[in-house]
Scaffold this active site. Structure first.
Site, PDB file in Angstrom:
ATOM      1  N   GLU A 177       0.818  -1.211   0.000  1.00 13.56           N
ATOM      2  CA  GLU A 177       0.000   0.000   0.000  1.00 13.56           C
ATOM      3  C   GLU A 177       0.851   1.260   0.000  1.00 13.56           C
ATOM      4  O   GLU A 177       1.949   1.281   0.591  1.00 13.56           O
ATOM      5  CB  GLU A 177      -0.922   0.036   1.220  1.00 13.56           C
ATOM      6  CG  GLU A 177      -2.014  -1.006   1.173  1.00 13.56           C
ATOM      7  CD  GLU A 177      -2.966  -0.945   2.352  1.00 13.56           C
ATOM      8  OE1 GLU A 177      -4.061  -1.521   2.247  1.00 13.56           O
ATOM      9  OE2 GLU A 177      -2.617  -0.330   3.388  1.00 13.56           O
ATOM     10  N   HIS A 339      -2.432  -7.800  15.425  1.00 12.79           N
ATOM     11  CA  HIS A 339      -1.680  -7.679  14.166  1.00 12.79           C
ATOM     12  C   HIS A 339      -2.531  -7.063  13.074  1.00 12.79           C
ATOM     13  O   HIS A 339      -2.075  -6.929  11.939  1.00 12.79           O
ATOM     14  CB  HIS A 339      -1.136  -9.031  13.731  1.00 12.79           C
ATOM     15  CG  HIS A 339      -2.097  -9.903  12.973  1.00 12.79           C
ATOM     16  ND1 HIS A 339      -3.373 -10.166  13.406  1.00 12.79           N
ATOM     17  CD2 HIS A 339      -1.962 -10.584  11.800  1.00 12.79           C
ATOM     18  CE1 HIS A 339      -3.975 -10.966  12.544  1.00 12.79           C
ATOM     19  NE2 HIS A 339      -3.146 -11.234  11.558  1.00 12.79           N
TER      20      HIS A 339
END
Length: 410
Positions: A177, A339
């Site tokens: 990203e 996470h």
């Protein structure tokens, strides 16, 4: 189950270790609770099992769990994507430096980093390398000696996807990203692990542990909780193999980050630098640590180390936002945090329940794929990341909030 004034819930069955779950305000289904209680029955659990707010059902062990053990490790609790984790780099670019259309940026990243899995008869998987380029071969030099030692003990590893998967993204929830933080600074963030070779290592030792349980007639609450006792030959071999896979995973992320930054440089006419903020941010791994008076093995399956002052990355779903965090060193969570956001729908359920139009609306404003094949990663398949972060405010502090503008999926 009982709740107290603490920031976590407590699950407890008589005669077994408790489970402390940082799940207040987020979905926490009964199947995940049962799986956690099964883990807590194992006789070598140290103190308790910790569940992070992204907790959800996994194979053998719950994703989003922290499992401290003395004298044994459960391979299925570590999983098969050994060393899977995150990497993020902060650049000197700002939002004003980006073009109105980011299609060229995404396309270039997809060109230089193999991703997904597309294999046809007689042809290579386009998510791997045909002929690994020089930078991949150079990075492999630091891994090859260790891999050769592993192959001498486990010859089947020679035929796995190892070198050809180094510097490749994979499938599922793995991504690359380009993001903007709260000051409109550009970041690059990515998520991947040890690819085919890590999967082969994890699968091999899970099956080996199951065979040992059968051989010694050891009854388990779940056959996927088969364990390897410390001191046994399998144990030494497992720890060695996992350590190598974790190194592979880190090298894999480093290669992809370098290639992604170079791809952006080739598209944008503006020179920039980038500083890596959180390099070694595994979230499927084992670590030897000291907690509550003992040296123990800590298995983090979908959880991140959050020692005092340690940087970490907690990504949301595609279309949501992500966080660069600093650990608060909370001893009760064994210095851990979530996470990510954590799934609330299985991949099959997401594809059944979410339409393509709904998915397109959910990722509006992000340059990404919007086809049927990525609906299983749609934002509504995950828990709301803001609630996940609120549930672990005593585990980490937020340093940066990132919003993606480009998302590359496998």
């Amino acid at each position: 189950m009982s709740t107290t004034a603490t920031p976590y819930e407590v699950l407890h069955e008589a005669g077994h270790a408790p489970v402390k779950a940082w799940t207040k305000g987020v979905p926490f289904d009964d199947n995940s609770k049962k799986q956690l209680l099964n883990i807590a029955q194992m006789p070598f659990i140290h103190q308790w099992v910790a569940a992070m707010p992204d907790v959800h059902l996994g194979k053998g062990a719950t994703i989003g769990s922290v499992i401290p053990t003395v004298g044994a490790i459960i391979p299925a609790a570590v999983g098969v994507d050994l060393g899977c984790g995150m990497m993020a780099a902060k650049t000197t670019l700002t939002a004003a430096d980006l073009p109105d259309s980011l299609e060229a940026v995404r396309s270039k990243i997809e060109q230089v980093v193999p991703h997904g899995r597309v294999a046809t008869r007689g042809k290579r998987d386009t998510g791997s390398w045909g002929d690994p380029p020089d930078d991949v071969l150079e990075k492999w030099l630091g891994l090859s000696a260790g891999f050769q030692r592993l192959c001498e003990k486990h010859p089947f590893l020679k035929n796995t996807n190892n070198l050809k998967h180094l510097g490749t993204l994979g499938t599922g929830n793995h991504f690359i990203e380009v993001c903007l933080d709260e000051t409109q600074t550009v970041w690059v963030m990515l998520h991947s692990g040890s690819r085919g070779v890590g999967n082969a290592i994890g699968t091999h030792f899970i099956e080996q542990a199951k065979k040992d349980m059968e051989r010694y007639f050891i009854h388990l609450p779940d056959k996927d909780l088969a364990y390897i006792p410390e001191g046994s030959p399998h144990f030494r071999n497992y720890v060695e193999a996992v350590a190598w896979a974790q190194d592979f995973a880190q090298a894999n992320r480093e290669l992809m980050m370098a290639r992604t930054l170079q791809a952006i440089r080739e598209v944008l006419p503006i020179p920039f630098t980038a500083d890596v903020e959180a390099v070694n941010c595994h979230h499927n791994y084992i670590s030897r640590e000291h907690h509550y008076g003992k040296d123990v093995w800590v298995t983090r399956k979908g959880a991140v180390s959050a020692q005092q002052g340690q940087l970490g990355i907690i990504p949301g779903s595609m279309g949501a936002k992500s966080f660069i965090v600093r650990g608060l060193g909370n001893a009760e969570s064994f210095c851990s945090c979530s996470h990510g956001a954590g799934r609330v729908m299985s991949r099959t359920e997401a594809k059944r329940r979410v339409s393509l139009d709904e998915h397109k609306r959910a990722v509006a404003g992000v340059e990404c794929r919007v086809d049927e094949a990525v609906i299983d990663e749609t934002p509504s398949a995950y828990k709301p990341i803001d609630k996940v972060m609120a549930a672990q405010s005593d585990l980490v502090e937020v340093l940066h909030t990132l919003k993606q503008v480009v998302c590359v999926k496998g």
